[in-house]
Design an enzyme around this catalytic site. Structure first.
Site, PDB file in Angstrom:
ATOM      1  N   PHE A 104       0.816  -1.221   0.000  1.00  0.00           N
ATOM      2  CA  PHE A 104       0.000   0.000   0.000  1.00  0.00           C
ATOM      3  C   PHE A 104       0.844   1.264   0.000  1.00  0.00           C
ATOM      4  O   PHE A 104       0.365   2.325  -0.379  1.00  0.00           O
ATOM      5  CB  PHE A 104      -0.982   0.007   1.170  1.00  0.00           C
TER       6      PHE A 104
ATOM      7  N   GLY B 104       1.288   3.611  -3.220  1.00  0.00           N
ATOM      8  CA  GLY B 104       0.273   4.574  -3.627  1.00  0.00           C
ATOM      9  C   GLY B 104      -0.286   5.399  -2.484  1.00  0.00           C
ATOM     10  O   GLY B 104      -1.126   6.262  -2.698  1.00  0.00           O
ATOM     11  N   HIS B 105       0.161   5.156  -1.259  1.00  0.00           N
ATOM     12  CA  HIS B 105      -0.431   5.843  -0.090  1.00  0.00           C
ATOM     13  C   HIS B 105       0.644   6.312   0.864  1.00  0.00           C
ATOM     14  O   HIS B 105       0.806   5.728   1.934  1.00  0.00           O
ATOM     15  CB  HIS B 105      -1.383   4.897   0.634  1.00  0.00           C
ATOM     16  N   PHE B 106       1.279   7.201   0.748  1.00  0.00           N
ATOM     17  CA  PHE B 106       1.515   8.162  -0.317  1.00  0.00           C
ATOM     18  C   PHE B 106       3.007   8.076  -0.613  1.00  0.00           C
ATOM     19  O   PHE B 106       3.788   8.090   0.341  1.00  0.00           O
ATOM     20  CB  PHE B 106       1.148   9.573   0.142  1.00  0.00           C
TER      21      PHE B 106
ATOM     22  N   VAL C 211       2.151   6.535   4.575  1.00  0.00           N
ATOM     23  CA  VAL C 211       1.292   6.402   5.751  1.00  0.00           C
ATOM     24  C   VAL C 211       0.456   5.134   5.568  1.00  0.00           C
ATOM     25  O   VAL C 211      -0.134   4.922   4.504  1.00  0.00           O
ATOM     26  CB  VAL C 211       0.363   7.628   5.903  1.00  0.00           C
TER      27      VAL C 211
END
Length: 168
Positions: free
Chosen positions: A66, A69-71, A76
Site C-alpha cells: 500500500f 500509492g499511499h503516499f 502512511v
C-alpha cells in the site's frame, strides 16, 4: 515471559491474568484465519486470554504494497488497514477462544463503531493492538480495540464479528 496452557496445570485460562496470557505465533495465525499476503496484517499475538483479550503485533515495513500509492512522498499506513488489523486480532482471539473448526468457516465483521485516528503509522513502526472482548454470545463477539506505536495511541474502535459458514 508469557504463560502457555501447559505452564498453568489445572488452571482455567479464564482465571489467568492478562499479563500472563498465551503467545500466538505466525503459524497459528495462518491456521486460524484465511488471510494471506498481502492482506494478512498481524505478525503475532501476545497475551491471549480465552474469551477476554489478545494483543496483535504488526511490524510495518517500507515494502508493504500500500505504500507505493499511499503516499509515495509521505508513506502512511491507511487507517482502514489499522481497523482490519485490529479485526484480524479479534478474529484470532475468537477462533482460539471458540476453538472453531476453521475448515469451511470464516469470521466476518458485523459492525465498526467509534473509530478515531490519532496519529499516522509509518514504515518502521511496530503497531501493538490490544483487543478486548466487550461481550459475546455464541458465535458473535463485540470488541474494543486500540492501536499503539510505542506509548502513543494511533487508532481506536469498537467492532463486532461473527462466524459464518463459507459457501460451498
Amino acid at each position: 515471559m508469557t504463560t502457555t496452557e501447559q505452564d498453568v496445570p489445572g488452571a482455567d485460562l479464564e482465571t489467568v491474568a492478562p499479563a500472563a496470557g498465551v503467545a500466538v505465533d505466525y503459524a497459528e495465525i495462518l491456521k486460524r484465519i484465511p488471510h494471506r499476503y498481502p492482506f494478512l496484517l498481524i505478525d503475532r499475538g501476545e497475551n491471549w486470554v480465552k474469551n477476554k483479550s489478545m494483543t496483535g503485533i504488526k511490524n510495518v515495513t517500507f515494502n508493504e504494497p500500500f505504500f507505493t500509492g499511499h503516499f509515495p512522498e509521505n508513506p502512511v499506513m491507511p487507517g482502514v488497514l489499522l481497523i482490519e488489523a485490529m479485526g484480524q486480532t479479534g478474529a484470532v482471539l475468537m477462533s482460539k477462544s471458540l476453538d472453531v473448526e476453521v475448515e469451511g468457516k470464516t469470521i466476518f465483521f458485523m459492525s465498526v463503531d467509534g473509530v478515531r485516528f490519532r496519529s499516522p503509522v509509518r514504515p518502521g513502526d511496530v503497531v501493538r493492538m490490544p483487543v478486548e472482548v466487550v461481550r459475546h454470545r455464541g458465535d458473535v463477539f463485540k470488541f474494543r480495540g486500540e492501536a499503539y506505536v510505542g506509548d502513543k495511541i494511533v487508532c481506536e474502535a469498537e467492532f463486532a464479528a461473527m462466524v459464518v459458514e463459507s459457501p460451498k
